[in-house]
Motif scaffolding. Structure first.
Motif, short mmCIF file in Angstrom:
data_model
loop_
_atom_site.label_atom_id
_atom_site.label_comp_id
_atom_site.label_asym_id
_atom_site.label_seq_id
_atom_site.Cartn_x
_atom_site.Cartn_y
_atom_site.Cartn_z
N ALA A 72 0.86 -1.19 0.00
CA ALA A 72 0.00 0.00 0.00
C ALA A 72 0.89 1.24 0.00
O ALA A 72 2.06 1.18 0.43
N LEU A 73 0.36 2.32 -0.51
CA LEU A 73 1.11 3.58 -0.47
C LEU A 73 1.33 3.98 0.99
O LEU A 73 0.45 3.77 1.82
N PRO A 74 2.53 4.53 1.30
CA PRO A 74 2.71 4.99 2.69
C PRO A 74 1.73 6.11 2.99
O PRO A 74 1.36 6.87 2.08
N PRO A 75 1.25 6.19 4.24
CA PRO A 75 0.31 7.27 4.55
C PRO A 75 0.95 8.63 4.29
O PRO A 75 2.16 8.79 4.45
N ARG A 76 0.14 9.54 3.87
CA ARG A 76 0.63 10.87 3.55
C ARG A 76 1.13 11.55 4.85
O ARG A 76 0.44 11.53 5.87
N PRO A 77 2.34 12.13 4.82
CA PRO A 77 2.81 12.79 6.04
C PRO A 77 1.94 13.99 6.38
O PRO A 77 1.35 14.59 5.49
N PRO A 78 1.83 14.30 7.66
CA PRO A 78 0.96 15.41 8.04
C PRO A 78 1.43 16.73 7.45
O PRO A 78 2.62 16.91 7.19
N GLY A 79 0.51 17.65 7.25
CA GLY A 79 0.86 18.97 6.73
C GLY A 79 1.58 19.77 7.80
O GLY A 79 1.62 19.39 8.98
N ARG A 80 2.20 20.86 7.41
CA ARG A 80 2.92 21.68 8.38
C ARG A 80 2.31 23.07 8.38
O ARG A 80 2.11 23.67 7.32
N ILE A 81 1.99 23.57 9.56
CA ILE A 81 1.45 24.93 9.64
C ILE A 81 2.57 25.86 10.11
O ILE A 81 3.21 25.60 11.14
N ILE A 82 2.84 26.86 9.31
CA ILE A 82 3.92 27.80 9.65
C ILE A 82 3.35 28.90 10.53
O ILE A 82 2.42 29.61 10.13
N ALA A 83 3.88 29.02 11.73
CA ALA A 83 3.36 30.01 12.68
C ALA A 83 4.01 31.38 12.44
O ALA A 83 4.93 31.51 11.63
N GLY A 84 3.53 32.38 13.12
CA GLY A 84 4.14 33.70 13.07
C GLY A 84 3.33 34.68 12.26
O GLY A 84 2.35 34.30 11.62
N ASP A 85 3.75 35.95 12.29
CA ASP A 85 3.01 36.96 11.52
C ASP A 85 3.28 36.76 10.03
O ASP A 85 4.19 36.01 9.64
N VAL A 86 2.49 37.43 9.21
CA VAL A 86 2.52 37.14 7.77
C VAL A 86 3.92 37.31 7.16
O VAL A 86 4.41 36.39 6.50
N PRO A 87 4.59 38.46 7.36
CA PRO A 87 5.91 38.63 6.70
C PRO A 87 6.89 37.52 7.10
O PRO A 87 7.59 36.97 6.24
N THR A 88 6.91 37.14 8.39
CA THR A 88 7.83 36.08 8.84
C THR A 88 7.42 34.73 8.24
O THR A 88 8.27 33.97 7.76
N ALA A 89 6.10 34.46 8.27
CA ALA A 89 5.62 33.17 7.79
C ALA A 89 5.89 33.00 6.31
O ALA A 89 6.27 31.92 5.85
N VAL A 90 5.70 34.09 5.55
CA VAL A 90 5.93 34.01 4.10
C VAL A 90 7.40 33.72 3.83
O VAL A 90 7.74 32.88 2.99
N LYS A 91 8.28 34.40 4.58
CA LYS A 91 9.72 34.16 4.40
C LYS A 91 10.06 32.70 4.65
O LYS A 91 10.77 32.06 3.89
N GLU A 92 9.48 32.19 5.75
CA GLU A 92 9.76 30.80 6.12
C GLU A 92 9.17 29.83 5.06
O GLU A 92 9.79 28.85 4.70
N LEU A 93 7.98 30.19 4.54
CA LEU A 93 7.33 29.35 3.53
C LEU A 93 8.21 29.27 2.28
O LEU A 93 8.46 28.20 1.73
#
Lengths: 259, 388
Positions: free
Chosen positions: A227-248
């Motif tokens: 069987a296909l391996p289960p899909r790894p969980p998604g990641r939520i990037i915390a922080g304010d928008v400018p920081t989060a976008v940079k990290e994304l």
């Protein structure tokens, strides 16, 4: 013109396929079986050729256990004239080559001018049988067909194959084998009259012995299914928008290497 | 002897697959868009007609498929199960039954083949009136013989699909109620061509859901005497024996709705994670859905029993009524479980749940109110005093 269409019965695309306890096959419980969609394009094209020429015969052929009759019946409901069911326990473990050999023997008996197949079955996606058939019969073959036109005297077919960015056009002398790609046509669905009429049409059972088919060990054996391996969980990037976008952007570039 | 088959035959499975194949081309967006505009699903109905499904019950000698009510029910159930609404066209399947059973050979030869191909649509039946409702024998619309014509005067209400019909079946009084022995006598059924009919007015009513229904006005409408079905004065008896088919088919609409709701509810409550686990893990959510499933399976058994009796030509009044009752209640129960588990999303149009919720509610009220089913069962099945 006699046209033969090879069809395979496969699990419905909506089915959640489970691996059987033997680890090598799928568990058939609760599966809804359908005609492989690419084979429906092939059936539709065969029916259109017959309709356009105003005469001819379309024969559907399938190899598989008893349940396959239902798939053949649905081809008859679409408009095929009759069907052949290659149904023998010796074929239970048939690989693509054994399948192609059995189909080739049936094709030789029928002597059609054209064989249409789907480009692949949507269960194991092997896509090998068409080419193997062509080799066994010594017929020309074109895959991933988007268009076809048979010349007026029924001696050759012009087929256009999908390639990147365009179409590649071939002229093939008949008899020939074509494998249908999505886009070749829009398959009709059976009308109520078609469904009722299909009951009266012939499905001929053919055993291995009828084809003079000698059992031989498969060239291909399935070692195991995973069987296909289960899909790894998604990641939520915390922080304010400018920081989060940079990290994304960093994560997409460095971790996922997507950009 | 009638017997219930617990599994579908190969042909019935093919029939179901054929209908679902058509329905796949008409997804939720199609029905949602029509719902907002309160428009008729013309394209869907045309396609279904051309594929022959609405002619399922018409005998083969008149161009239909000659199938049983079980198959007819399966077709409608599959439409509603796929998210569509068979109510838009189910009457094309069964209204012709009155013509088939009581019409003259000439009427049958004239109309049934055209109804089978869809060249003529007969999906309106004018019975209900503003002042008579379920008390049918009190209806006030009259048809008075005048030479080679009848002259019709009166009003009808909640007459569905009139604007999508070429022909309509009409029940009107031909002999005043004070001049007949029994109040059920003196009513007659007419098959009338409503295209360009002088003095006939149709006023569409905007309803809670996308269901084309109307108020009708007859002002000295002249119809030829050939419009009369069977004998004058026997109309009430003729329509009664068409009711069982209608009940069984409407029960099938409801079963399709119920199955749709349950499938949606299970899928959503298994994937919606709140408080760290799927909401389907909560008994409050799960049990409501399980209960609806039990009701639906039970309703299906009753529908199958009624259909088996009907197709074997045996009396099935009680079963057909009970199937309609159980089906409508099961769909409503499933609809509530589905909207509850979806929370706010259940009310959002794009989920289709609220639309199906509005649509399924109709069958608790129409074509007969579930209270009147109880009255029927009390009086005719249990032998209790008439309660109304």
């Amino acid at each position: 013109m006699k046209i033969l269409v090879t069809v395979k019965q496969v699990p419905d695309t909506a089915t959640q396929v489970k691996i059987a306890p033997d680890g090598k096959t799928i568990d058939p419980t609760g599966i809804t079986w359908i005609v492989s969609p690419y084979d429906e394009f092939a059936v539709e094209e065969a029916l259109r050729i017959k309709e356009k020429r105003g005469q001819g015969e379309v024969v559907a052929v399938s190899l598989g256990p008893d349940r396959v009759k239902e798939a053949l019946r649905s081809c008859l409901a679409m408009g095929c004239d009759r069907a052949i069911h290659l149904n023998d326990p010796v074929w239970a473990t048939a690989d693509t080559l054994a399948t192609a050999k059995a189909l080739a023997a049936a094709i030789k008996q029928e002597g059609p001018q054209l064989v249409l197949c789907g480009r692949q079955a949507i269960d194991d996606d092997m896509g090998a049988v068409t080419a193997q058939l062509a080799e066994l019969l010594g017929w020309p073959c074109a895959y991933w067909i988007m268009e076809e036109a048979i010349d007026a005297d029924g001696k050759s077919v012009r087929a256009a194959r999908q390639v990147e960015g365009g179409l590649e056009v071939f002229d093939l002398p008949l008899p020939a084998i074509l494998a249908a790609q999505k886009g070749l046509n829009e398959p009709r669905y059976p009308t109520l009259k078609g469904i009722m009429g299909a009951k009266k049409k012939e499905i001929r059972d053919v055993k291995a012995a009828d084809l003079g088919w000698a059992s031989e060990p498969p060239q291909l054996s399935i070692v195991g299914l995973q069987a296909l391996p289960p899909r790894p969980p998604g990641r939520i990037i915390a922080g304010d928008v400018p920081t989060a976008v940079k990290e994304l952007v960093r994560a997409l570039r460095e971790d996922a290497k997507a950009i | 002897m009638a017997s219930i088959d617990l599994t579908l035959s190969e042909e019935q499975r093919a029939l179901r697959a054929g209908v679902l194949e058509i329905c796949k081309r008409y997804p939720g967006e199609y029905w949602r868009d029509l719902d907002v505009r309160r428009e008729y699903p013309e394209k869907f109905v045309t396609e279904l007609t051309e594929a022959g499904y609405l002619a399922a019950l018409i005998p083969q000698e008149y161009g239909g498929a000659g199938l049983g009510i079980r198959e007819g029910g399966l077709i409608l159930e599959s439409i509603n199960y796929s998210g569509g609404n068979a109510g838009a066209c189910h009457a094309q399947m069964y209204i012709m039954g009155t013509v088939l059973r009581h019409g003259s050979e000439a009427q049958k030869r004239e109309y049934l083949p055209k109804i089978a191909t869809g060249a003529l649509r007969l999906q309106a039946f004018g019975v209900t009136e503003p002042n008579s409702g379920s008390d049918t024998t009190k209806l006030q619309t009259t048809a008075i013989r005048n030479g080679d014509r009848y002259v019709v005067n009166g009003q009808k209400i909640f007459i569905s699909r009139v604007l999508q019909s070429d022909l309509m079946l009409l029940l009107a009084r031909t002999t005043p109620v004070d001049r007949v022995k029994r109040k059920t006598d003196g009513l007659s059924v007419f098959l009338i061509d409503i295209r360009d009919l002088k003095g006939f007015e149709v006023r569409p009513l905007r309803m809670m859901m996308n269901h084309s229904t109307n108020a009708l006005f007859f002002d000295n409408v002249e119809i030829p005497i050939e419009s009369l079905i069977g004998e004058e004065g026997r109309g009430f008896h003729y329509i009664l024996d068409g009711m069982n088919a209608e009940r069984i088919l409407v029960a099938s609409d409801s079963l399709g709705d119920a199955r749709w709701f349950i499938e949606k509810a299970v899928a959503y409550s298994n994937q919606r994670v709140i408080f760290g686990r799927p909401i389907g893990a909560n008994q409050g959510v799960q049990f409501a859905i399980a209960r609806a499933h039990i009701s639906t399976d039970a309703a299906q058994l009753m529908r199958d029993k009624a259909a088996a009796l009907f197709d074997a030509g045996q009396p099935c009044g009680g079963e057909a009524n009970m199937a309609k009752y159980l089906g409508a209640e099961a769909a409503w129960e499933a609809g509530n479980a589905c909207i509850d588990c979806h929370g706010g999303y259940g009310y959002a149009e794009e989920y289709d749940v609220e639309r199906k919720f509005r649509e399924c509610r109709l069958y608790k009220t129409a074509p007969v109110n579930n209270n009147l089913v109880l009255a029927y069962v009390g009086e005719h099945v249990l032998g209790m005093p008439r309660s109304y």
